[in-house]
Write an enzyme that holds these catalytic residues in place. Structure first.
Site, mmCIF file in Angstrom:
data_model
loop_
_atom_site.group_PDB
_atom_site.id
_atom_site.type_symbol
_atom_site.label_atom_id
_atom_site.label_comp_id
_atom_site.label_asym_id
_atom_site.label_seq_id
_atom_site.Cartn_x
_atom_site.Cartn_y
_atom_site.Cartn_z
ATOM 1 N N HIS A 1 9.256 4.527 -2.591
ATOM 2 C CA HIS A 1 9.592 3.179 -3.084
ATOM 3 C C HIS A 1 9.976 3.181 -4.552
ATOM 4 O O HIS A 1 10.607 2.234 -5.021
ATOM 5 C CB HIS A 1 8.444 2.194 -2.829
ATOM 6 N N ARG A 2 9.589 4.228 -5.289
ATOM 7 C CA ARG A 2 9.933 4.286 -6.704
ATOM 8 C C ARG A 2 11.152 5.170 -6.963
ATOM 9 O O ARG A 2 11.773 5.098 -8.019
ATOM 10 C CB ARG A 2 8.728 4.756 -7.515
ATOM 11 N N SER B 1 1.491 3.411 -2.515
ATOM 12 C CA SER B 1 1.273 4.459 -3.516
ATOM 13 C C SER B 1 0.017 5.255 -3.231
ATOM 14 O O SER B 1 -1.073 4.931 -3.699
ATOM 15 C CB SER B 1 1.180 3.804 -4.897
ATOM 16 N N CYS C 1 0.841 -0.195 -18.200
ATOM 17 C CA CYS C 1 1.869 0.132 -17.193
ATOM 18 C C CYS C 1 3.052 -0.814 -17.298
ATOM 19 O O CYS C 1 4.184 -0.448 -17.001
ATOM 20 C CB CYS C 1 1.326 -0.013 -15.779
ATOM 21 N N HIS D 1 -1.509 8.524 -13.157
ATOM 22 C CA HIS D 1 -0.742 8.768 -14.389
ATOM 23 C C HIS D 1 -1.759 8.982 -15.508
ATOM 24 O O HIS D 1 -2.847 8.379 -15.499
ATOM 25 C CB HIS D 1 0.141 7.562 -14.756
ATOM 26 N N ASN E 1 6.904 3.502 -16.565
ATOM 27 C CA ASN E 1 7.508 4.548 -15.749
ATOM 28 C C ASN E 1 9.035 4.480 -15.759
ATOM 29 O O ASN E 1 9.694 5.181 -14.983
ATOM 30 C CB ASN E 1 7.018 4.449 -14.305
ATOM 31 N N GLY F 1 0.802 -1.226 0.000
ATOM 32 C CA GLY F 1 0.000 0.000 0.000
ATOM 33 C C GLY F 1 0.831 1.270 0.000
ATOM 34 O O GLY F 1 0.519 2.239 0.692
ATOM 35 N N GLY G 1 -2.829 7.681 -3.623
ATOM 36 C CA GLY G 1 -3.451 8.213 -4.843
ATOM 37 C C GLY G 1 -3.693 7.142 -5.889
ATOM 38 O O GLY G 1 -4.390 7.382 -6.873
ATOM 39 N N ASN G 2 -3.119 5.959 -5.674
ATOM 40 C CA ASN G 2 -3.332 4.803 -6.547
ATOM 41 C C ASN G 2 -4.344 3.927 -5.809
ATOM 42 O O ASN G 2 -4.015 3.235 -4.848
ATOM 43 C CB ASN G 2 -1.976 4.109 -6.751
ATOM 44 N N GLU H 1 7.696 10.899 -14.264
ATOM 45 C CA GLU H 1 7.205 9.518 -14.177
ATOM 46 C C GLU H 1 7.266 8.810 -15.521
ATOM 47 O O GLU H 1 6.664 7.750 -15.711
ATOM 48 C CB GLU H 1 5.791 9.512 -13.595
#
Ligand code: SUG
Length: 419
Positions: free
Chosen positions: A128-129, A22, A348, A231, A101, A20, A24-25, A163
């Site tokens: 995390h990204r 992200s 994606c 995105h 991404n 969990g 907004g995702n 992104e």
């Protein structure tokens, strides 16, 4: 061989989990804490690649990154064994699977030096990204190492969030001719972050040496981000002459379409009205996070996830479109449920690069025989399931590191072991 579309899919890594991370995702937030199935996830991804091959498309791959991200933890003065659970989860994500991404790509016909330019995305908005880019850059430099045909750029400075291709669209009569590039940025998104900043895209357009007269910067609608479209590729997808988008995808739709139509008169705009498919249904089903492709038979094909078939408003819109001989001629359905549960659909999972396959390092290209070998290796090495509460277990960490090492061996990509 001529320039062609090659989709590079990220292999789902052995640490695939639902932590969990992200904000907004919506899918990732909804599924936080559930057990994941890395082996099934990676096999689903391979089957999607196989479906692309069977359509007659060229297909490539990227490999999972080292997890835990020991280098990143080290820079934070931590180790996987001695760190709090939140930071550990940030070091264990398999999020590099979402190759859309990885980078922004400008094909050779659009650039001043006629090379294909790639800029690795800094992904700085989500912790995390944010540590993906060094390992991604190492792969891009190998895969696209032929400097006669490619220019690979480092990330734009992290002051500006980037992104990658998920927010980039290109229009051209055919992939191999001069196009118009459209960069979609966010400004606001209600309580959710706008992850793509216009300054990053302006820098990329300069670095890629694009013609400013054939480059547009367009704002993503705040309503779409607030509804969960973190995105642009969650609400719009482009391929050659076609723009397929939700009515609410862009902040100033009329102005954008007017300018695009002037620059690219061949545009075929396919809009899905909010009255027929709500933003909520579009985002839940990932109708637009589809691969829109032109197979050799010329029939424009939309590759959608199973969730699109299961969403009545979406499926009936698609049936009406097909029956009415719309621009999309064929719909293919793929099962990528494990990725979808973290908010990553068919689009994606792939980075689209227009290139001559003969100029790409063949270790990053696949055929069915290589997919068979990979399926066997993944079936043997990937963990069957991961409970996010157990991400710190030494045996799990060892199994994840061993699985990646076996894959690099199998693909003859040991050069990436130390990245
Ligand atoms: O960045 N999910 C990814 C999904 C990326 C989808 N990509 C495109 N739309 N192109 C993200 O939000 C969830 C990871 C977690 O919670 O562990 C995640 O990172």
């Amino acid at each position: 061989m001529p320039l062609t579309e090659i989709n590079f899919d990220g292999i789902v890594g052995p640490s695939h989990n639902y932590a969990g991370l992200s904000f907004g995702n919506l899918a990732a937030m909804r599924n936080a804490g559930l057990s994941s199935h890395p082996r099934a996830a990676a096999l689903q991804g391979l089957e999607k690649m196989r479906a692309n091959l069977r359509l007659g498309l060229a297909q490539g791959l990227f490999v999972p990154q080292p997890r835990p991200a020991r280098a990143w933890l080290g820079a934070l003065g931590a180790t996987p064994e001695d760190v709090d659970s939140v930071l550990r989860a940030n070091a264990m994500s398999a999020s590099a699977m979402w190759a859309a991404n990885a980078a922004t790509v400008s094909p050779a016909p659009d650039t001043a030096d006629r090379r294909t330019h790639l800029t690795v995305a800094n992904l700085r908005t989500m912790p995390h990204r944010s540590h993906e880019w060094p390992a991604t850059l190492a792969q891009l430099k190998l895969a696209f190492g032929d400097e006669r045909h490619f220019a690979v750029h480092g990330p734009v400075p992290p002051a500006f969030g980037d992104e990658g291709a998920a927010n980039h669209m290109r229009f051209a009569e055919r992939h191999e001719v001069l196009g118009v590039e459209v960069f979609v940025y966010g400004v606001g998104g209600g309580s959710y972050p706008a992850r793509q900043h216009v300054e990053a895209f302006r820098a990329i357009a300069r670095l890629h040496r694009l013609d400013p007269q054939r480059t547009l910067f367009v704002q993503q609608s705040e309503e779409a981000i607030a509804a969960g479209a973190f995105h642009n590729d969650v609400v719009a997808v482009a391929n050659e002459r076609i723009l397929f988008a939700h009515e609410r995808a862009f902040e100033n739709k009329g102005e954008f379409l007017g300018r695009l139509g002037e620059l690219f008169p061949a545009l075929e705009y396919v809009e899905v009205p909010a009255a027929e498919v709500s933003l909520e249904d579009a985002i839940r089903s990932y109708l637009f996070n589809a691969q829109l492709v032109t197979p050799p038979d010329g029939a424009t094909t939309l590759i959608v996830p199973e969730e699109a078939r299961e969403t009545p408003s979406v499926w009936s819109w698609l049936q009406r479109h097909l029956a009415g001989n719309g621009a999309i001629r064929r719909v293919e359905v793929v099962d990528v449920r494990q990725s979808m549960a973290n908010g990553g659909g068919p689009a994606c999972l792939r980075l689209r690069v227009v290139a001559d396959p003969a100029t790409v390092d063949p270790r990053f290209l696949v055929d069915e025989a290589k997919l068979d070998r990979l399926a066997e290796l993944i079936g043997r090495e990937w963990p069957e399931s991961i409970d996010p509460a157990e991400l710190g277990e030494p045996a799990l960490i060892a199994a994840i590191e061993q699985a990646r090492a076996a894959l690099l061996d199998g693909l003859n990509l040991r050069d990436l072991a130390a990245v």
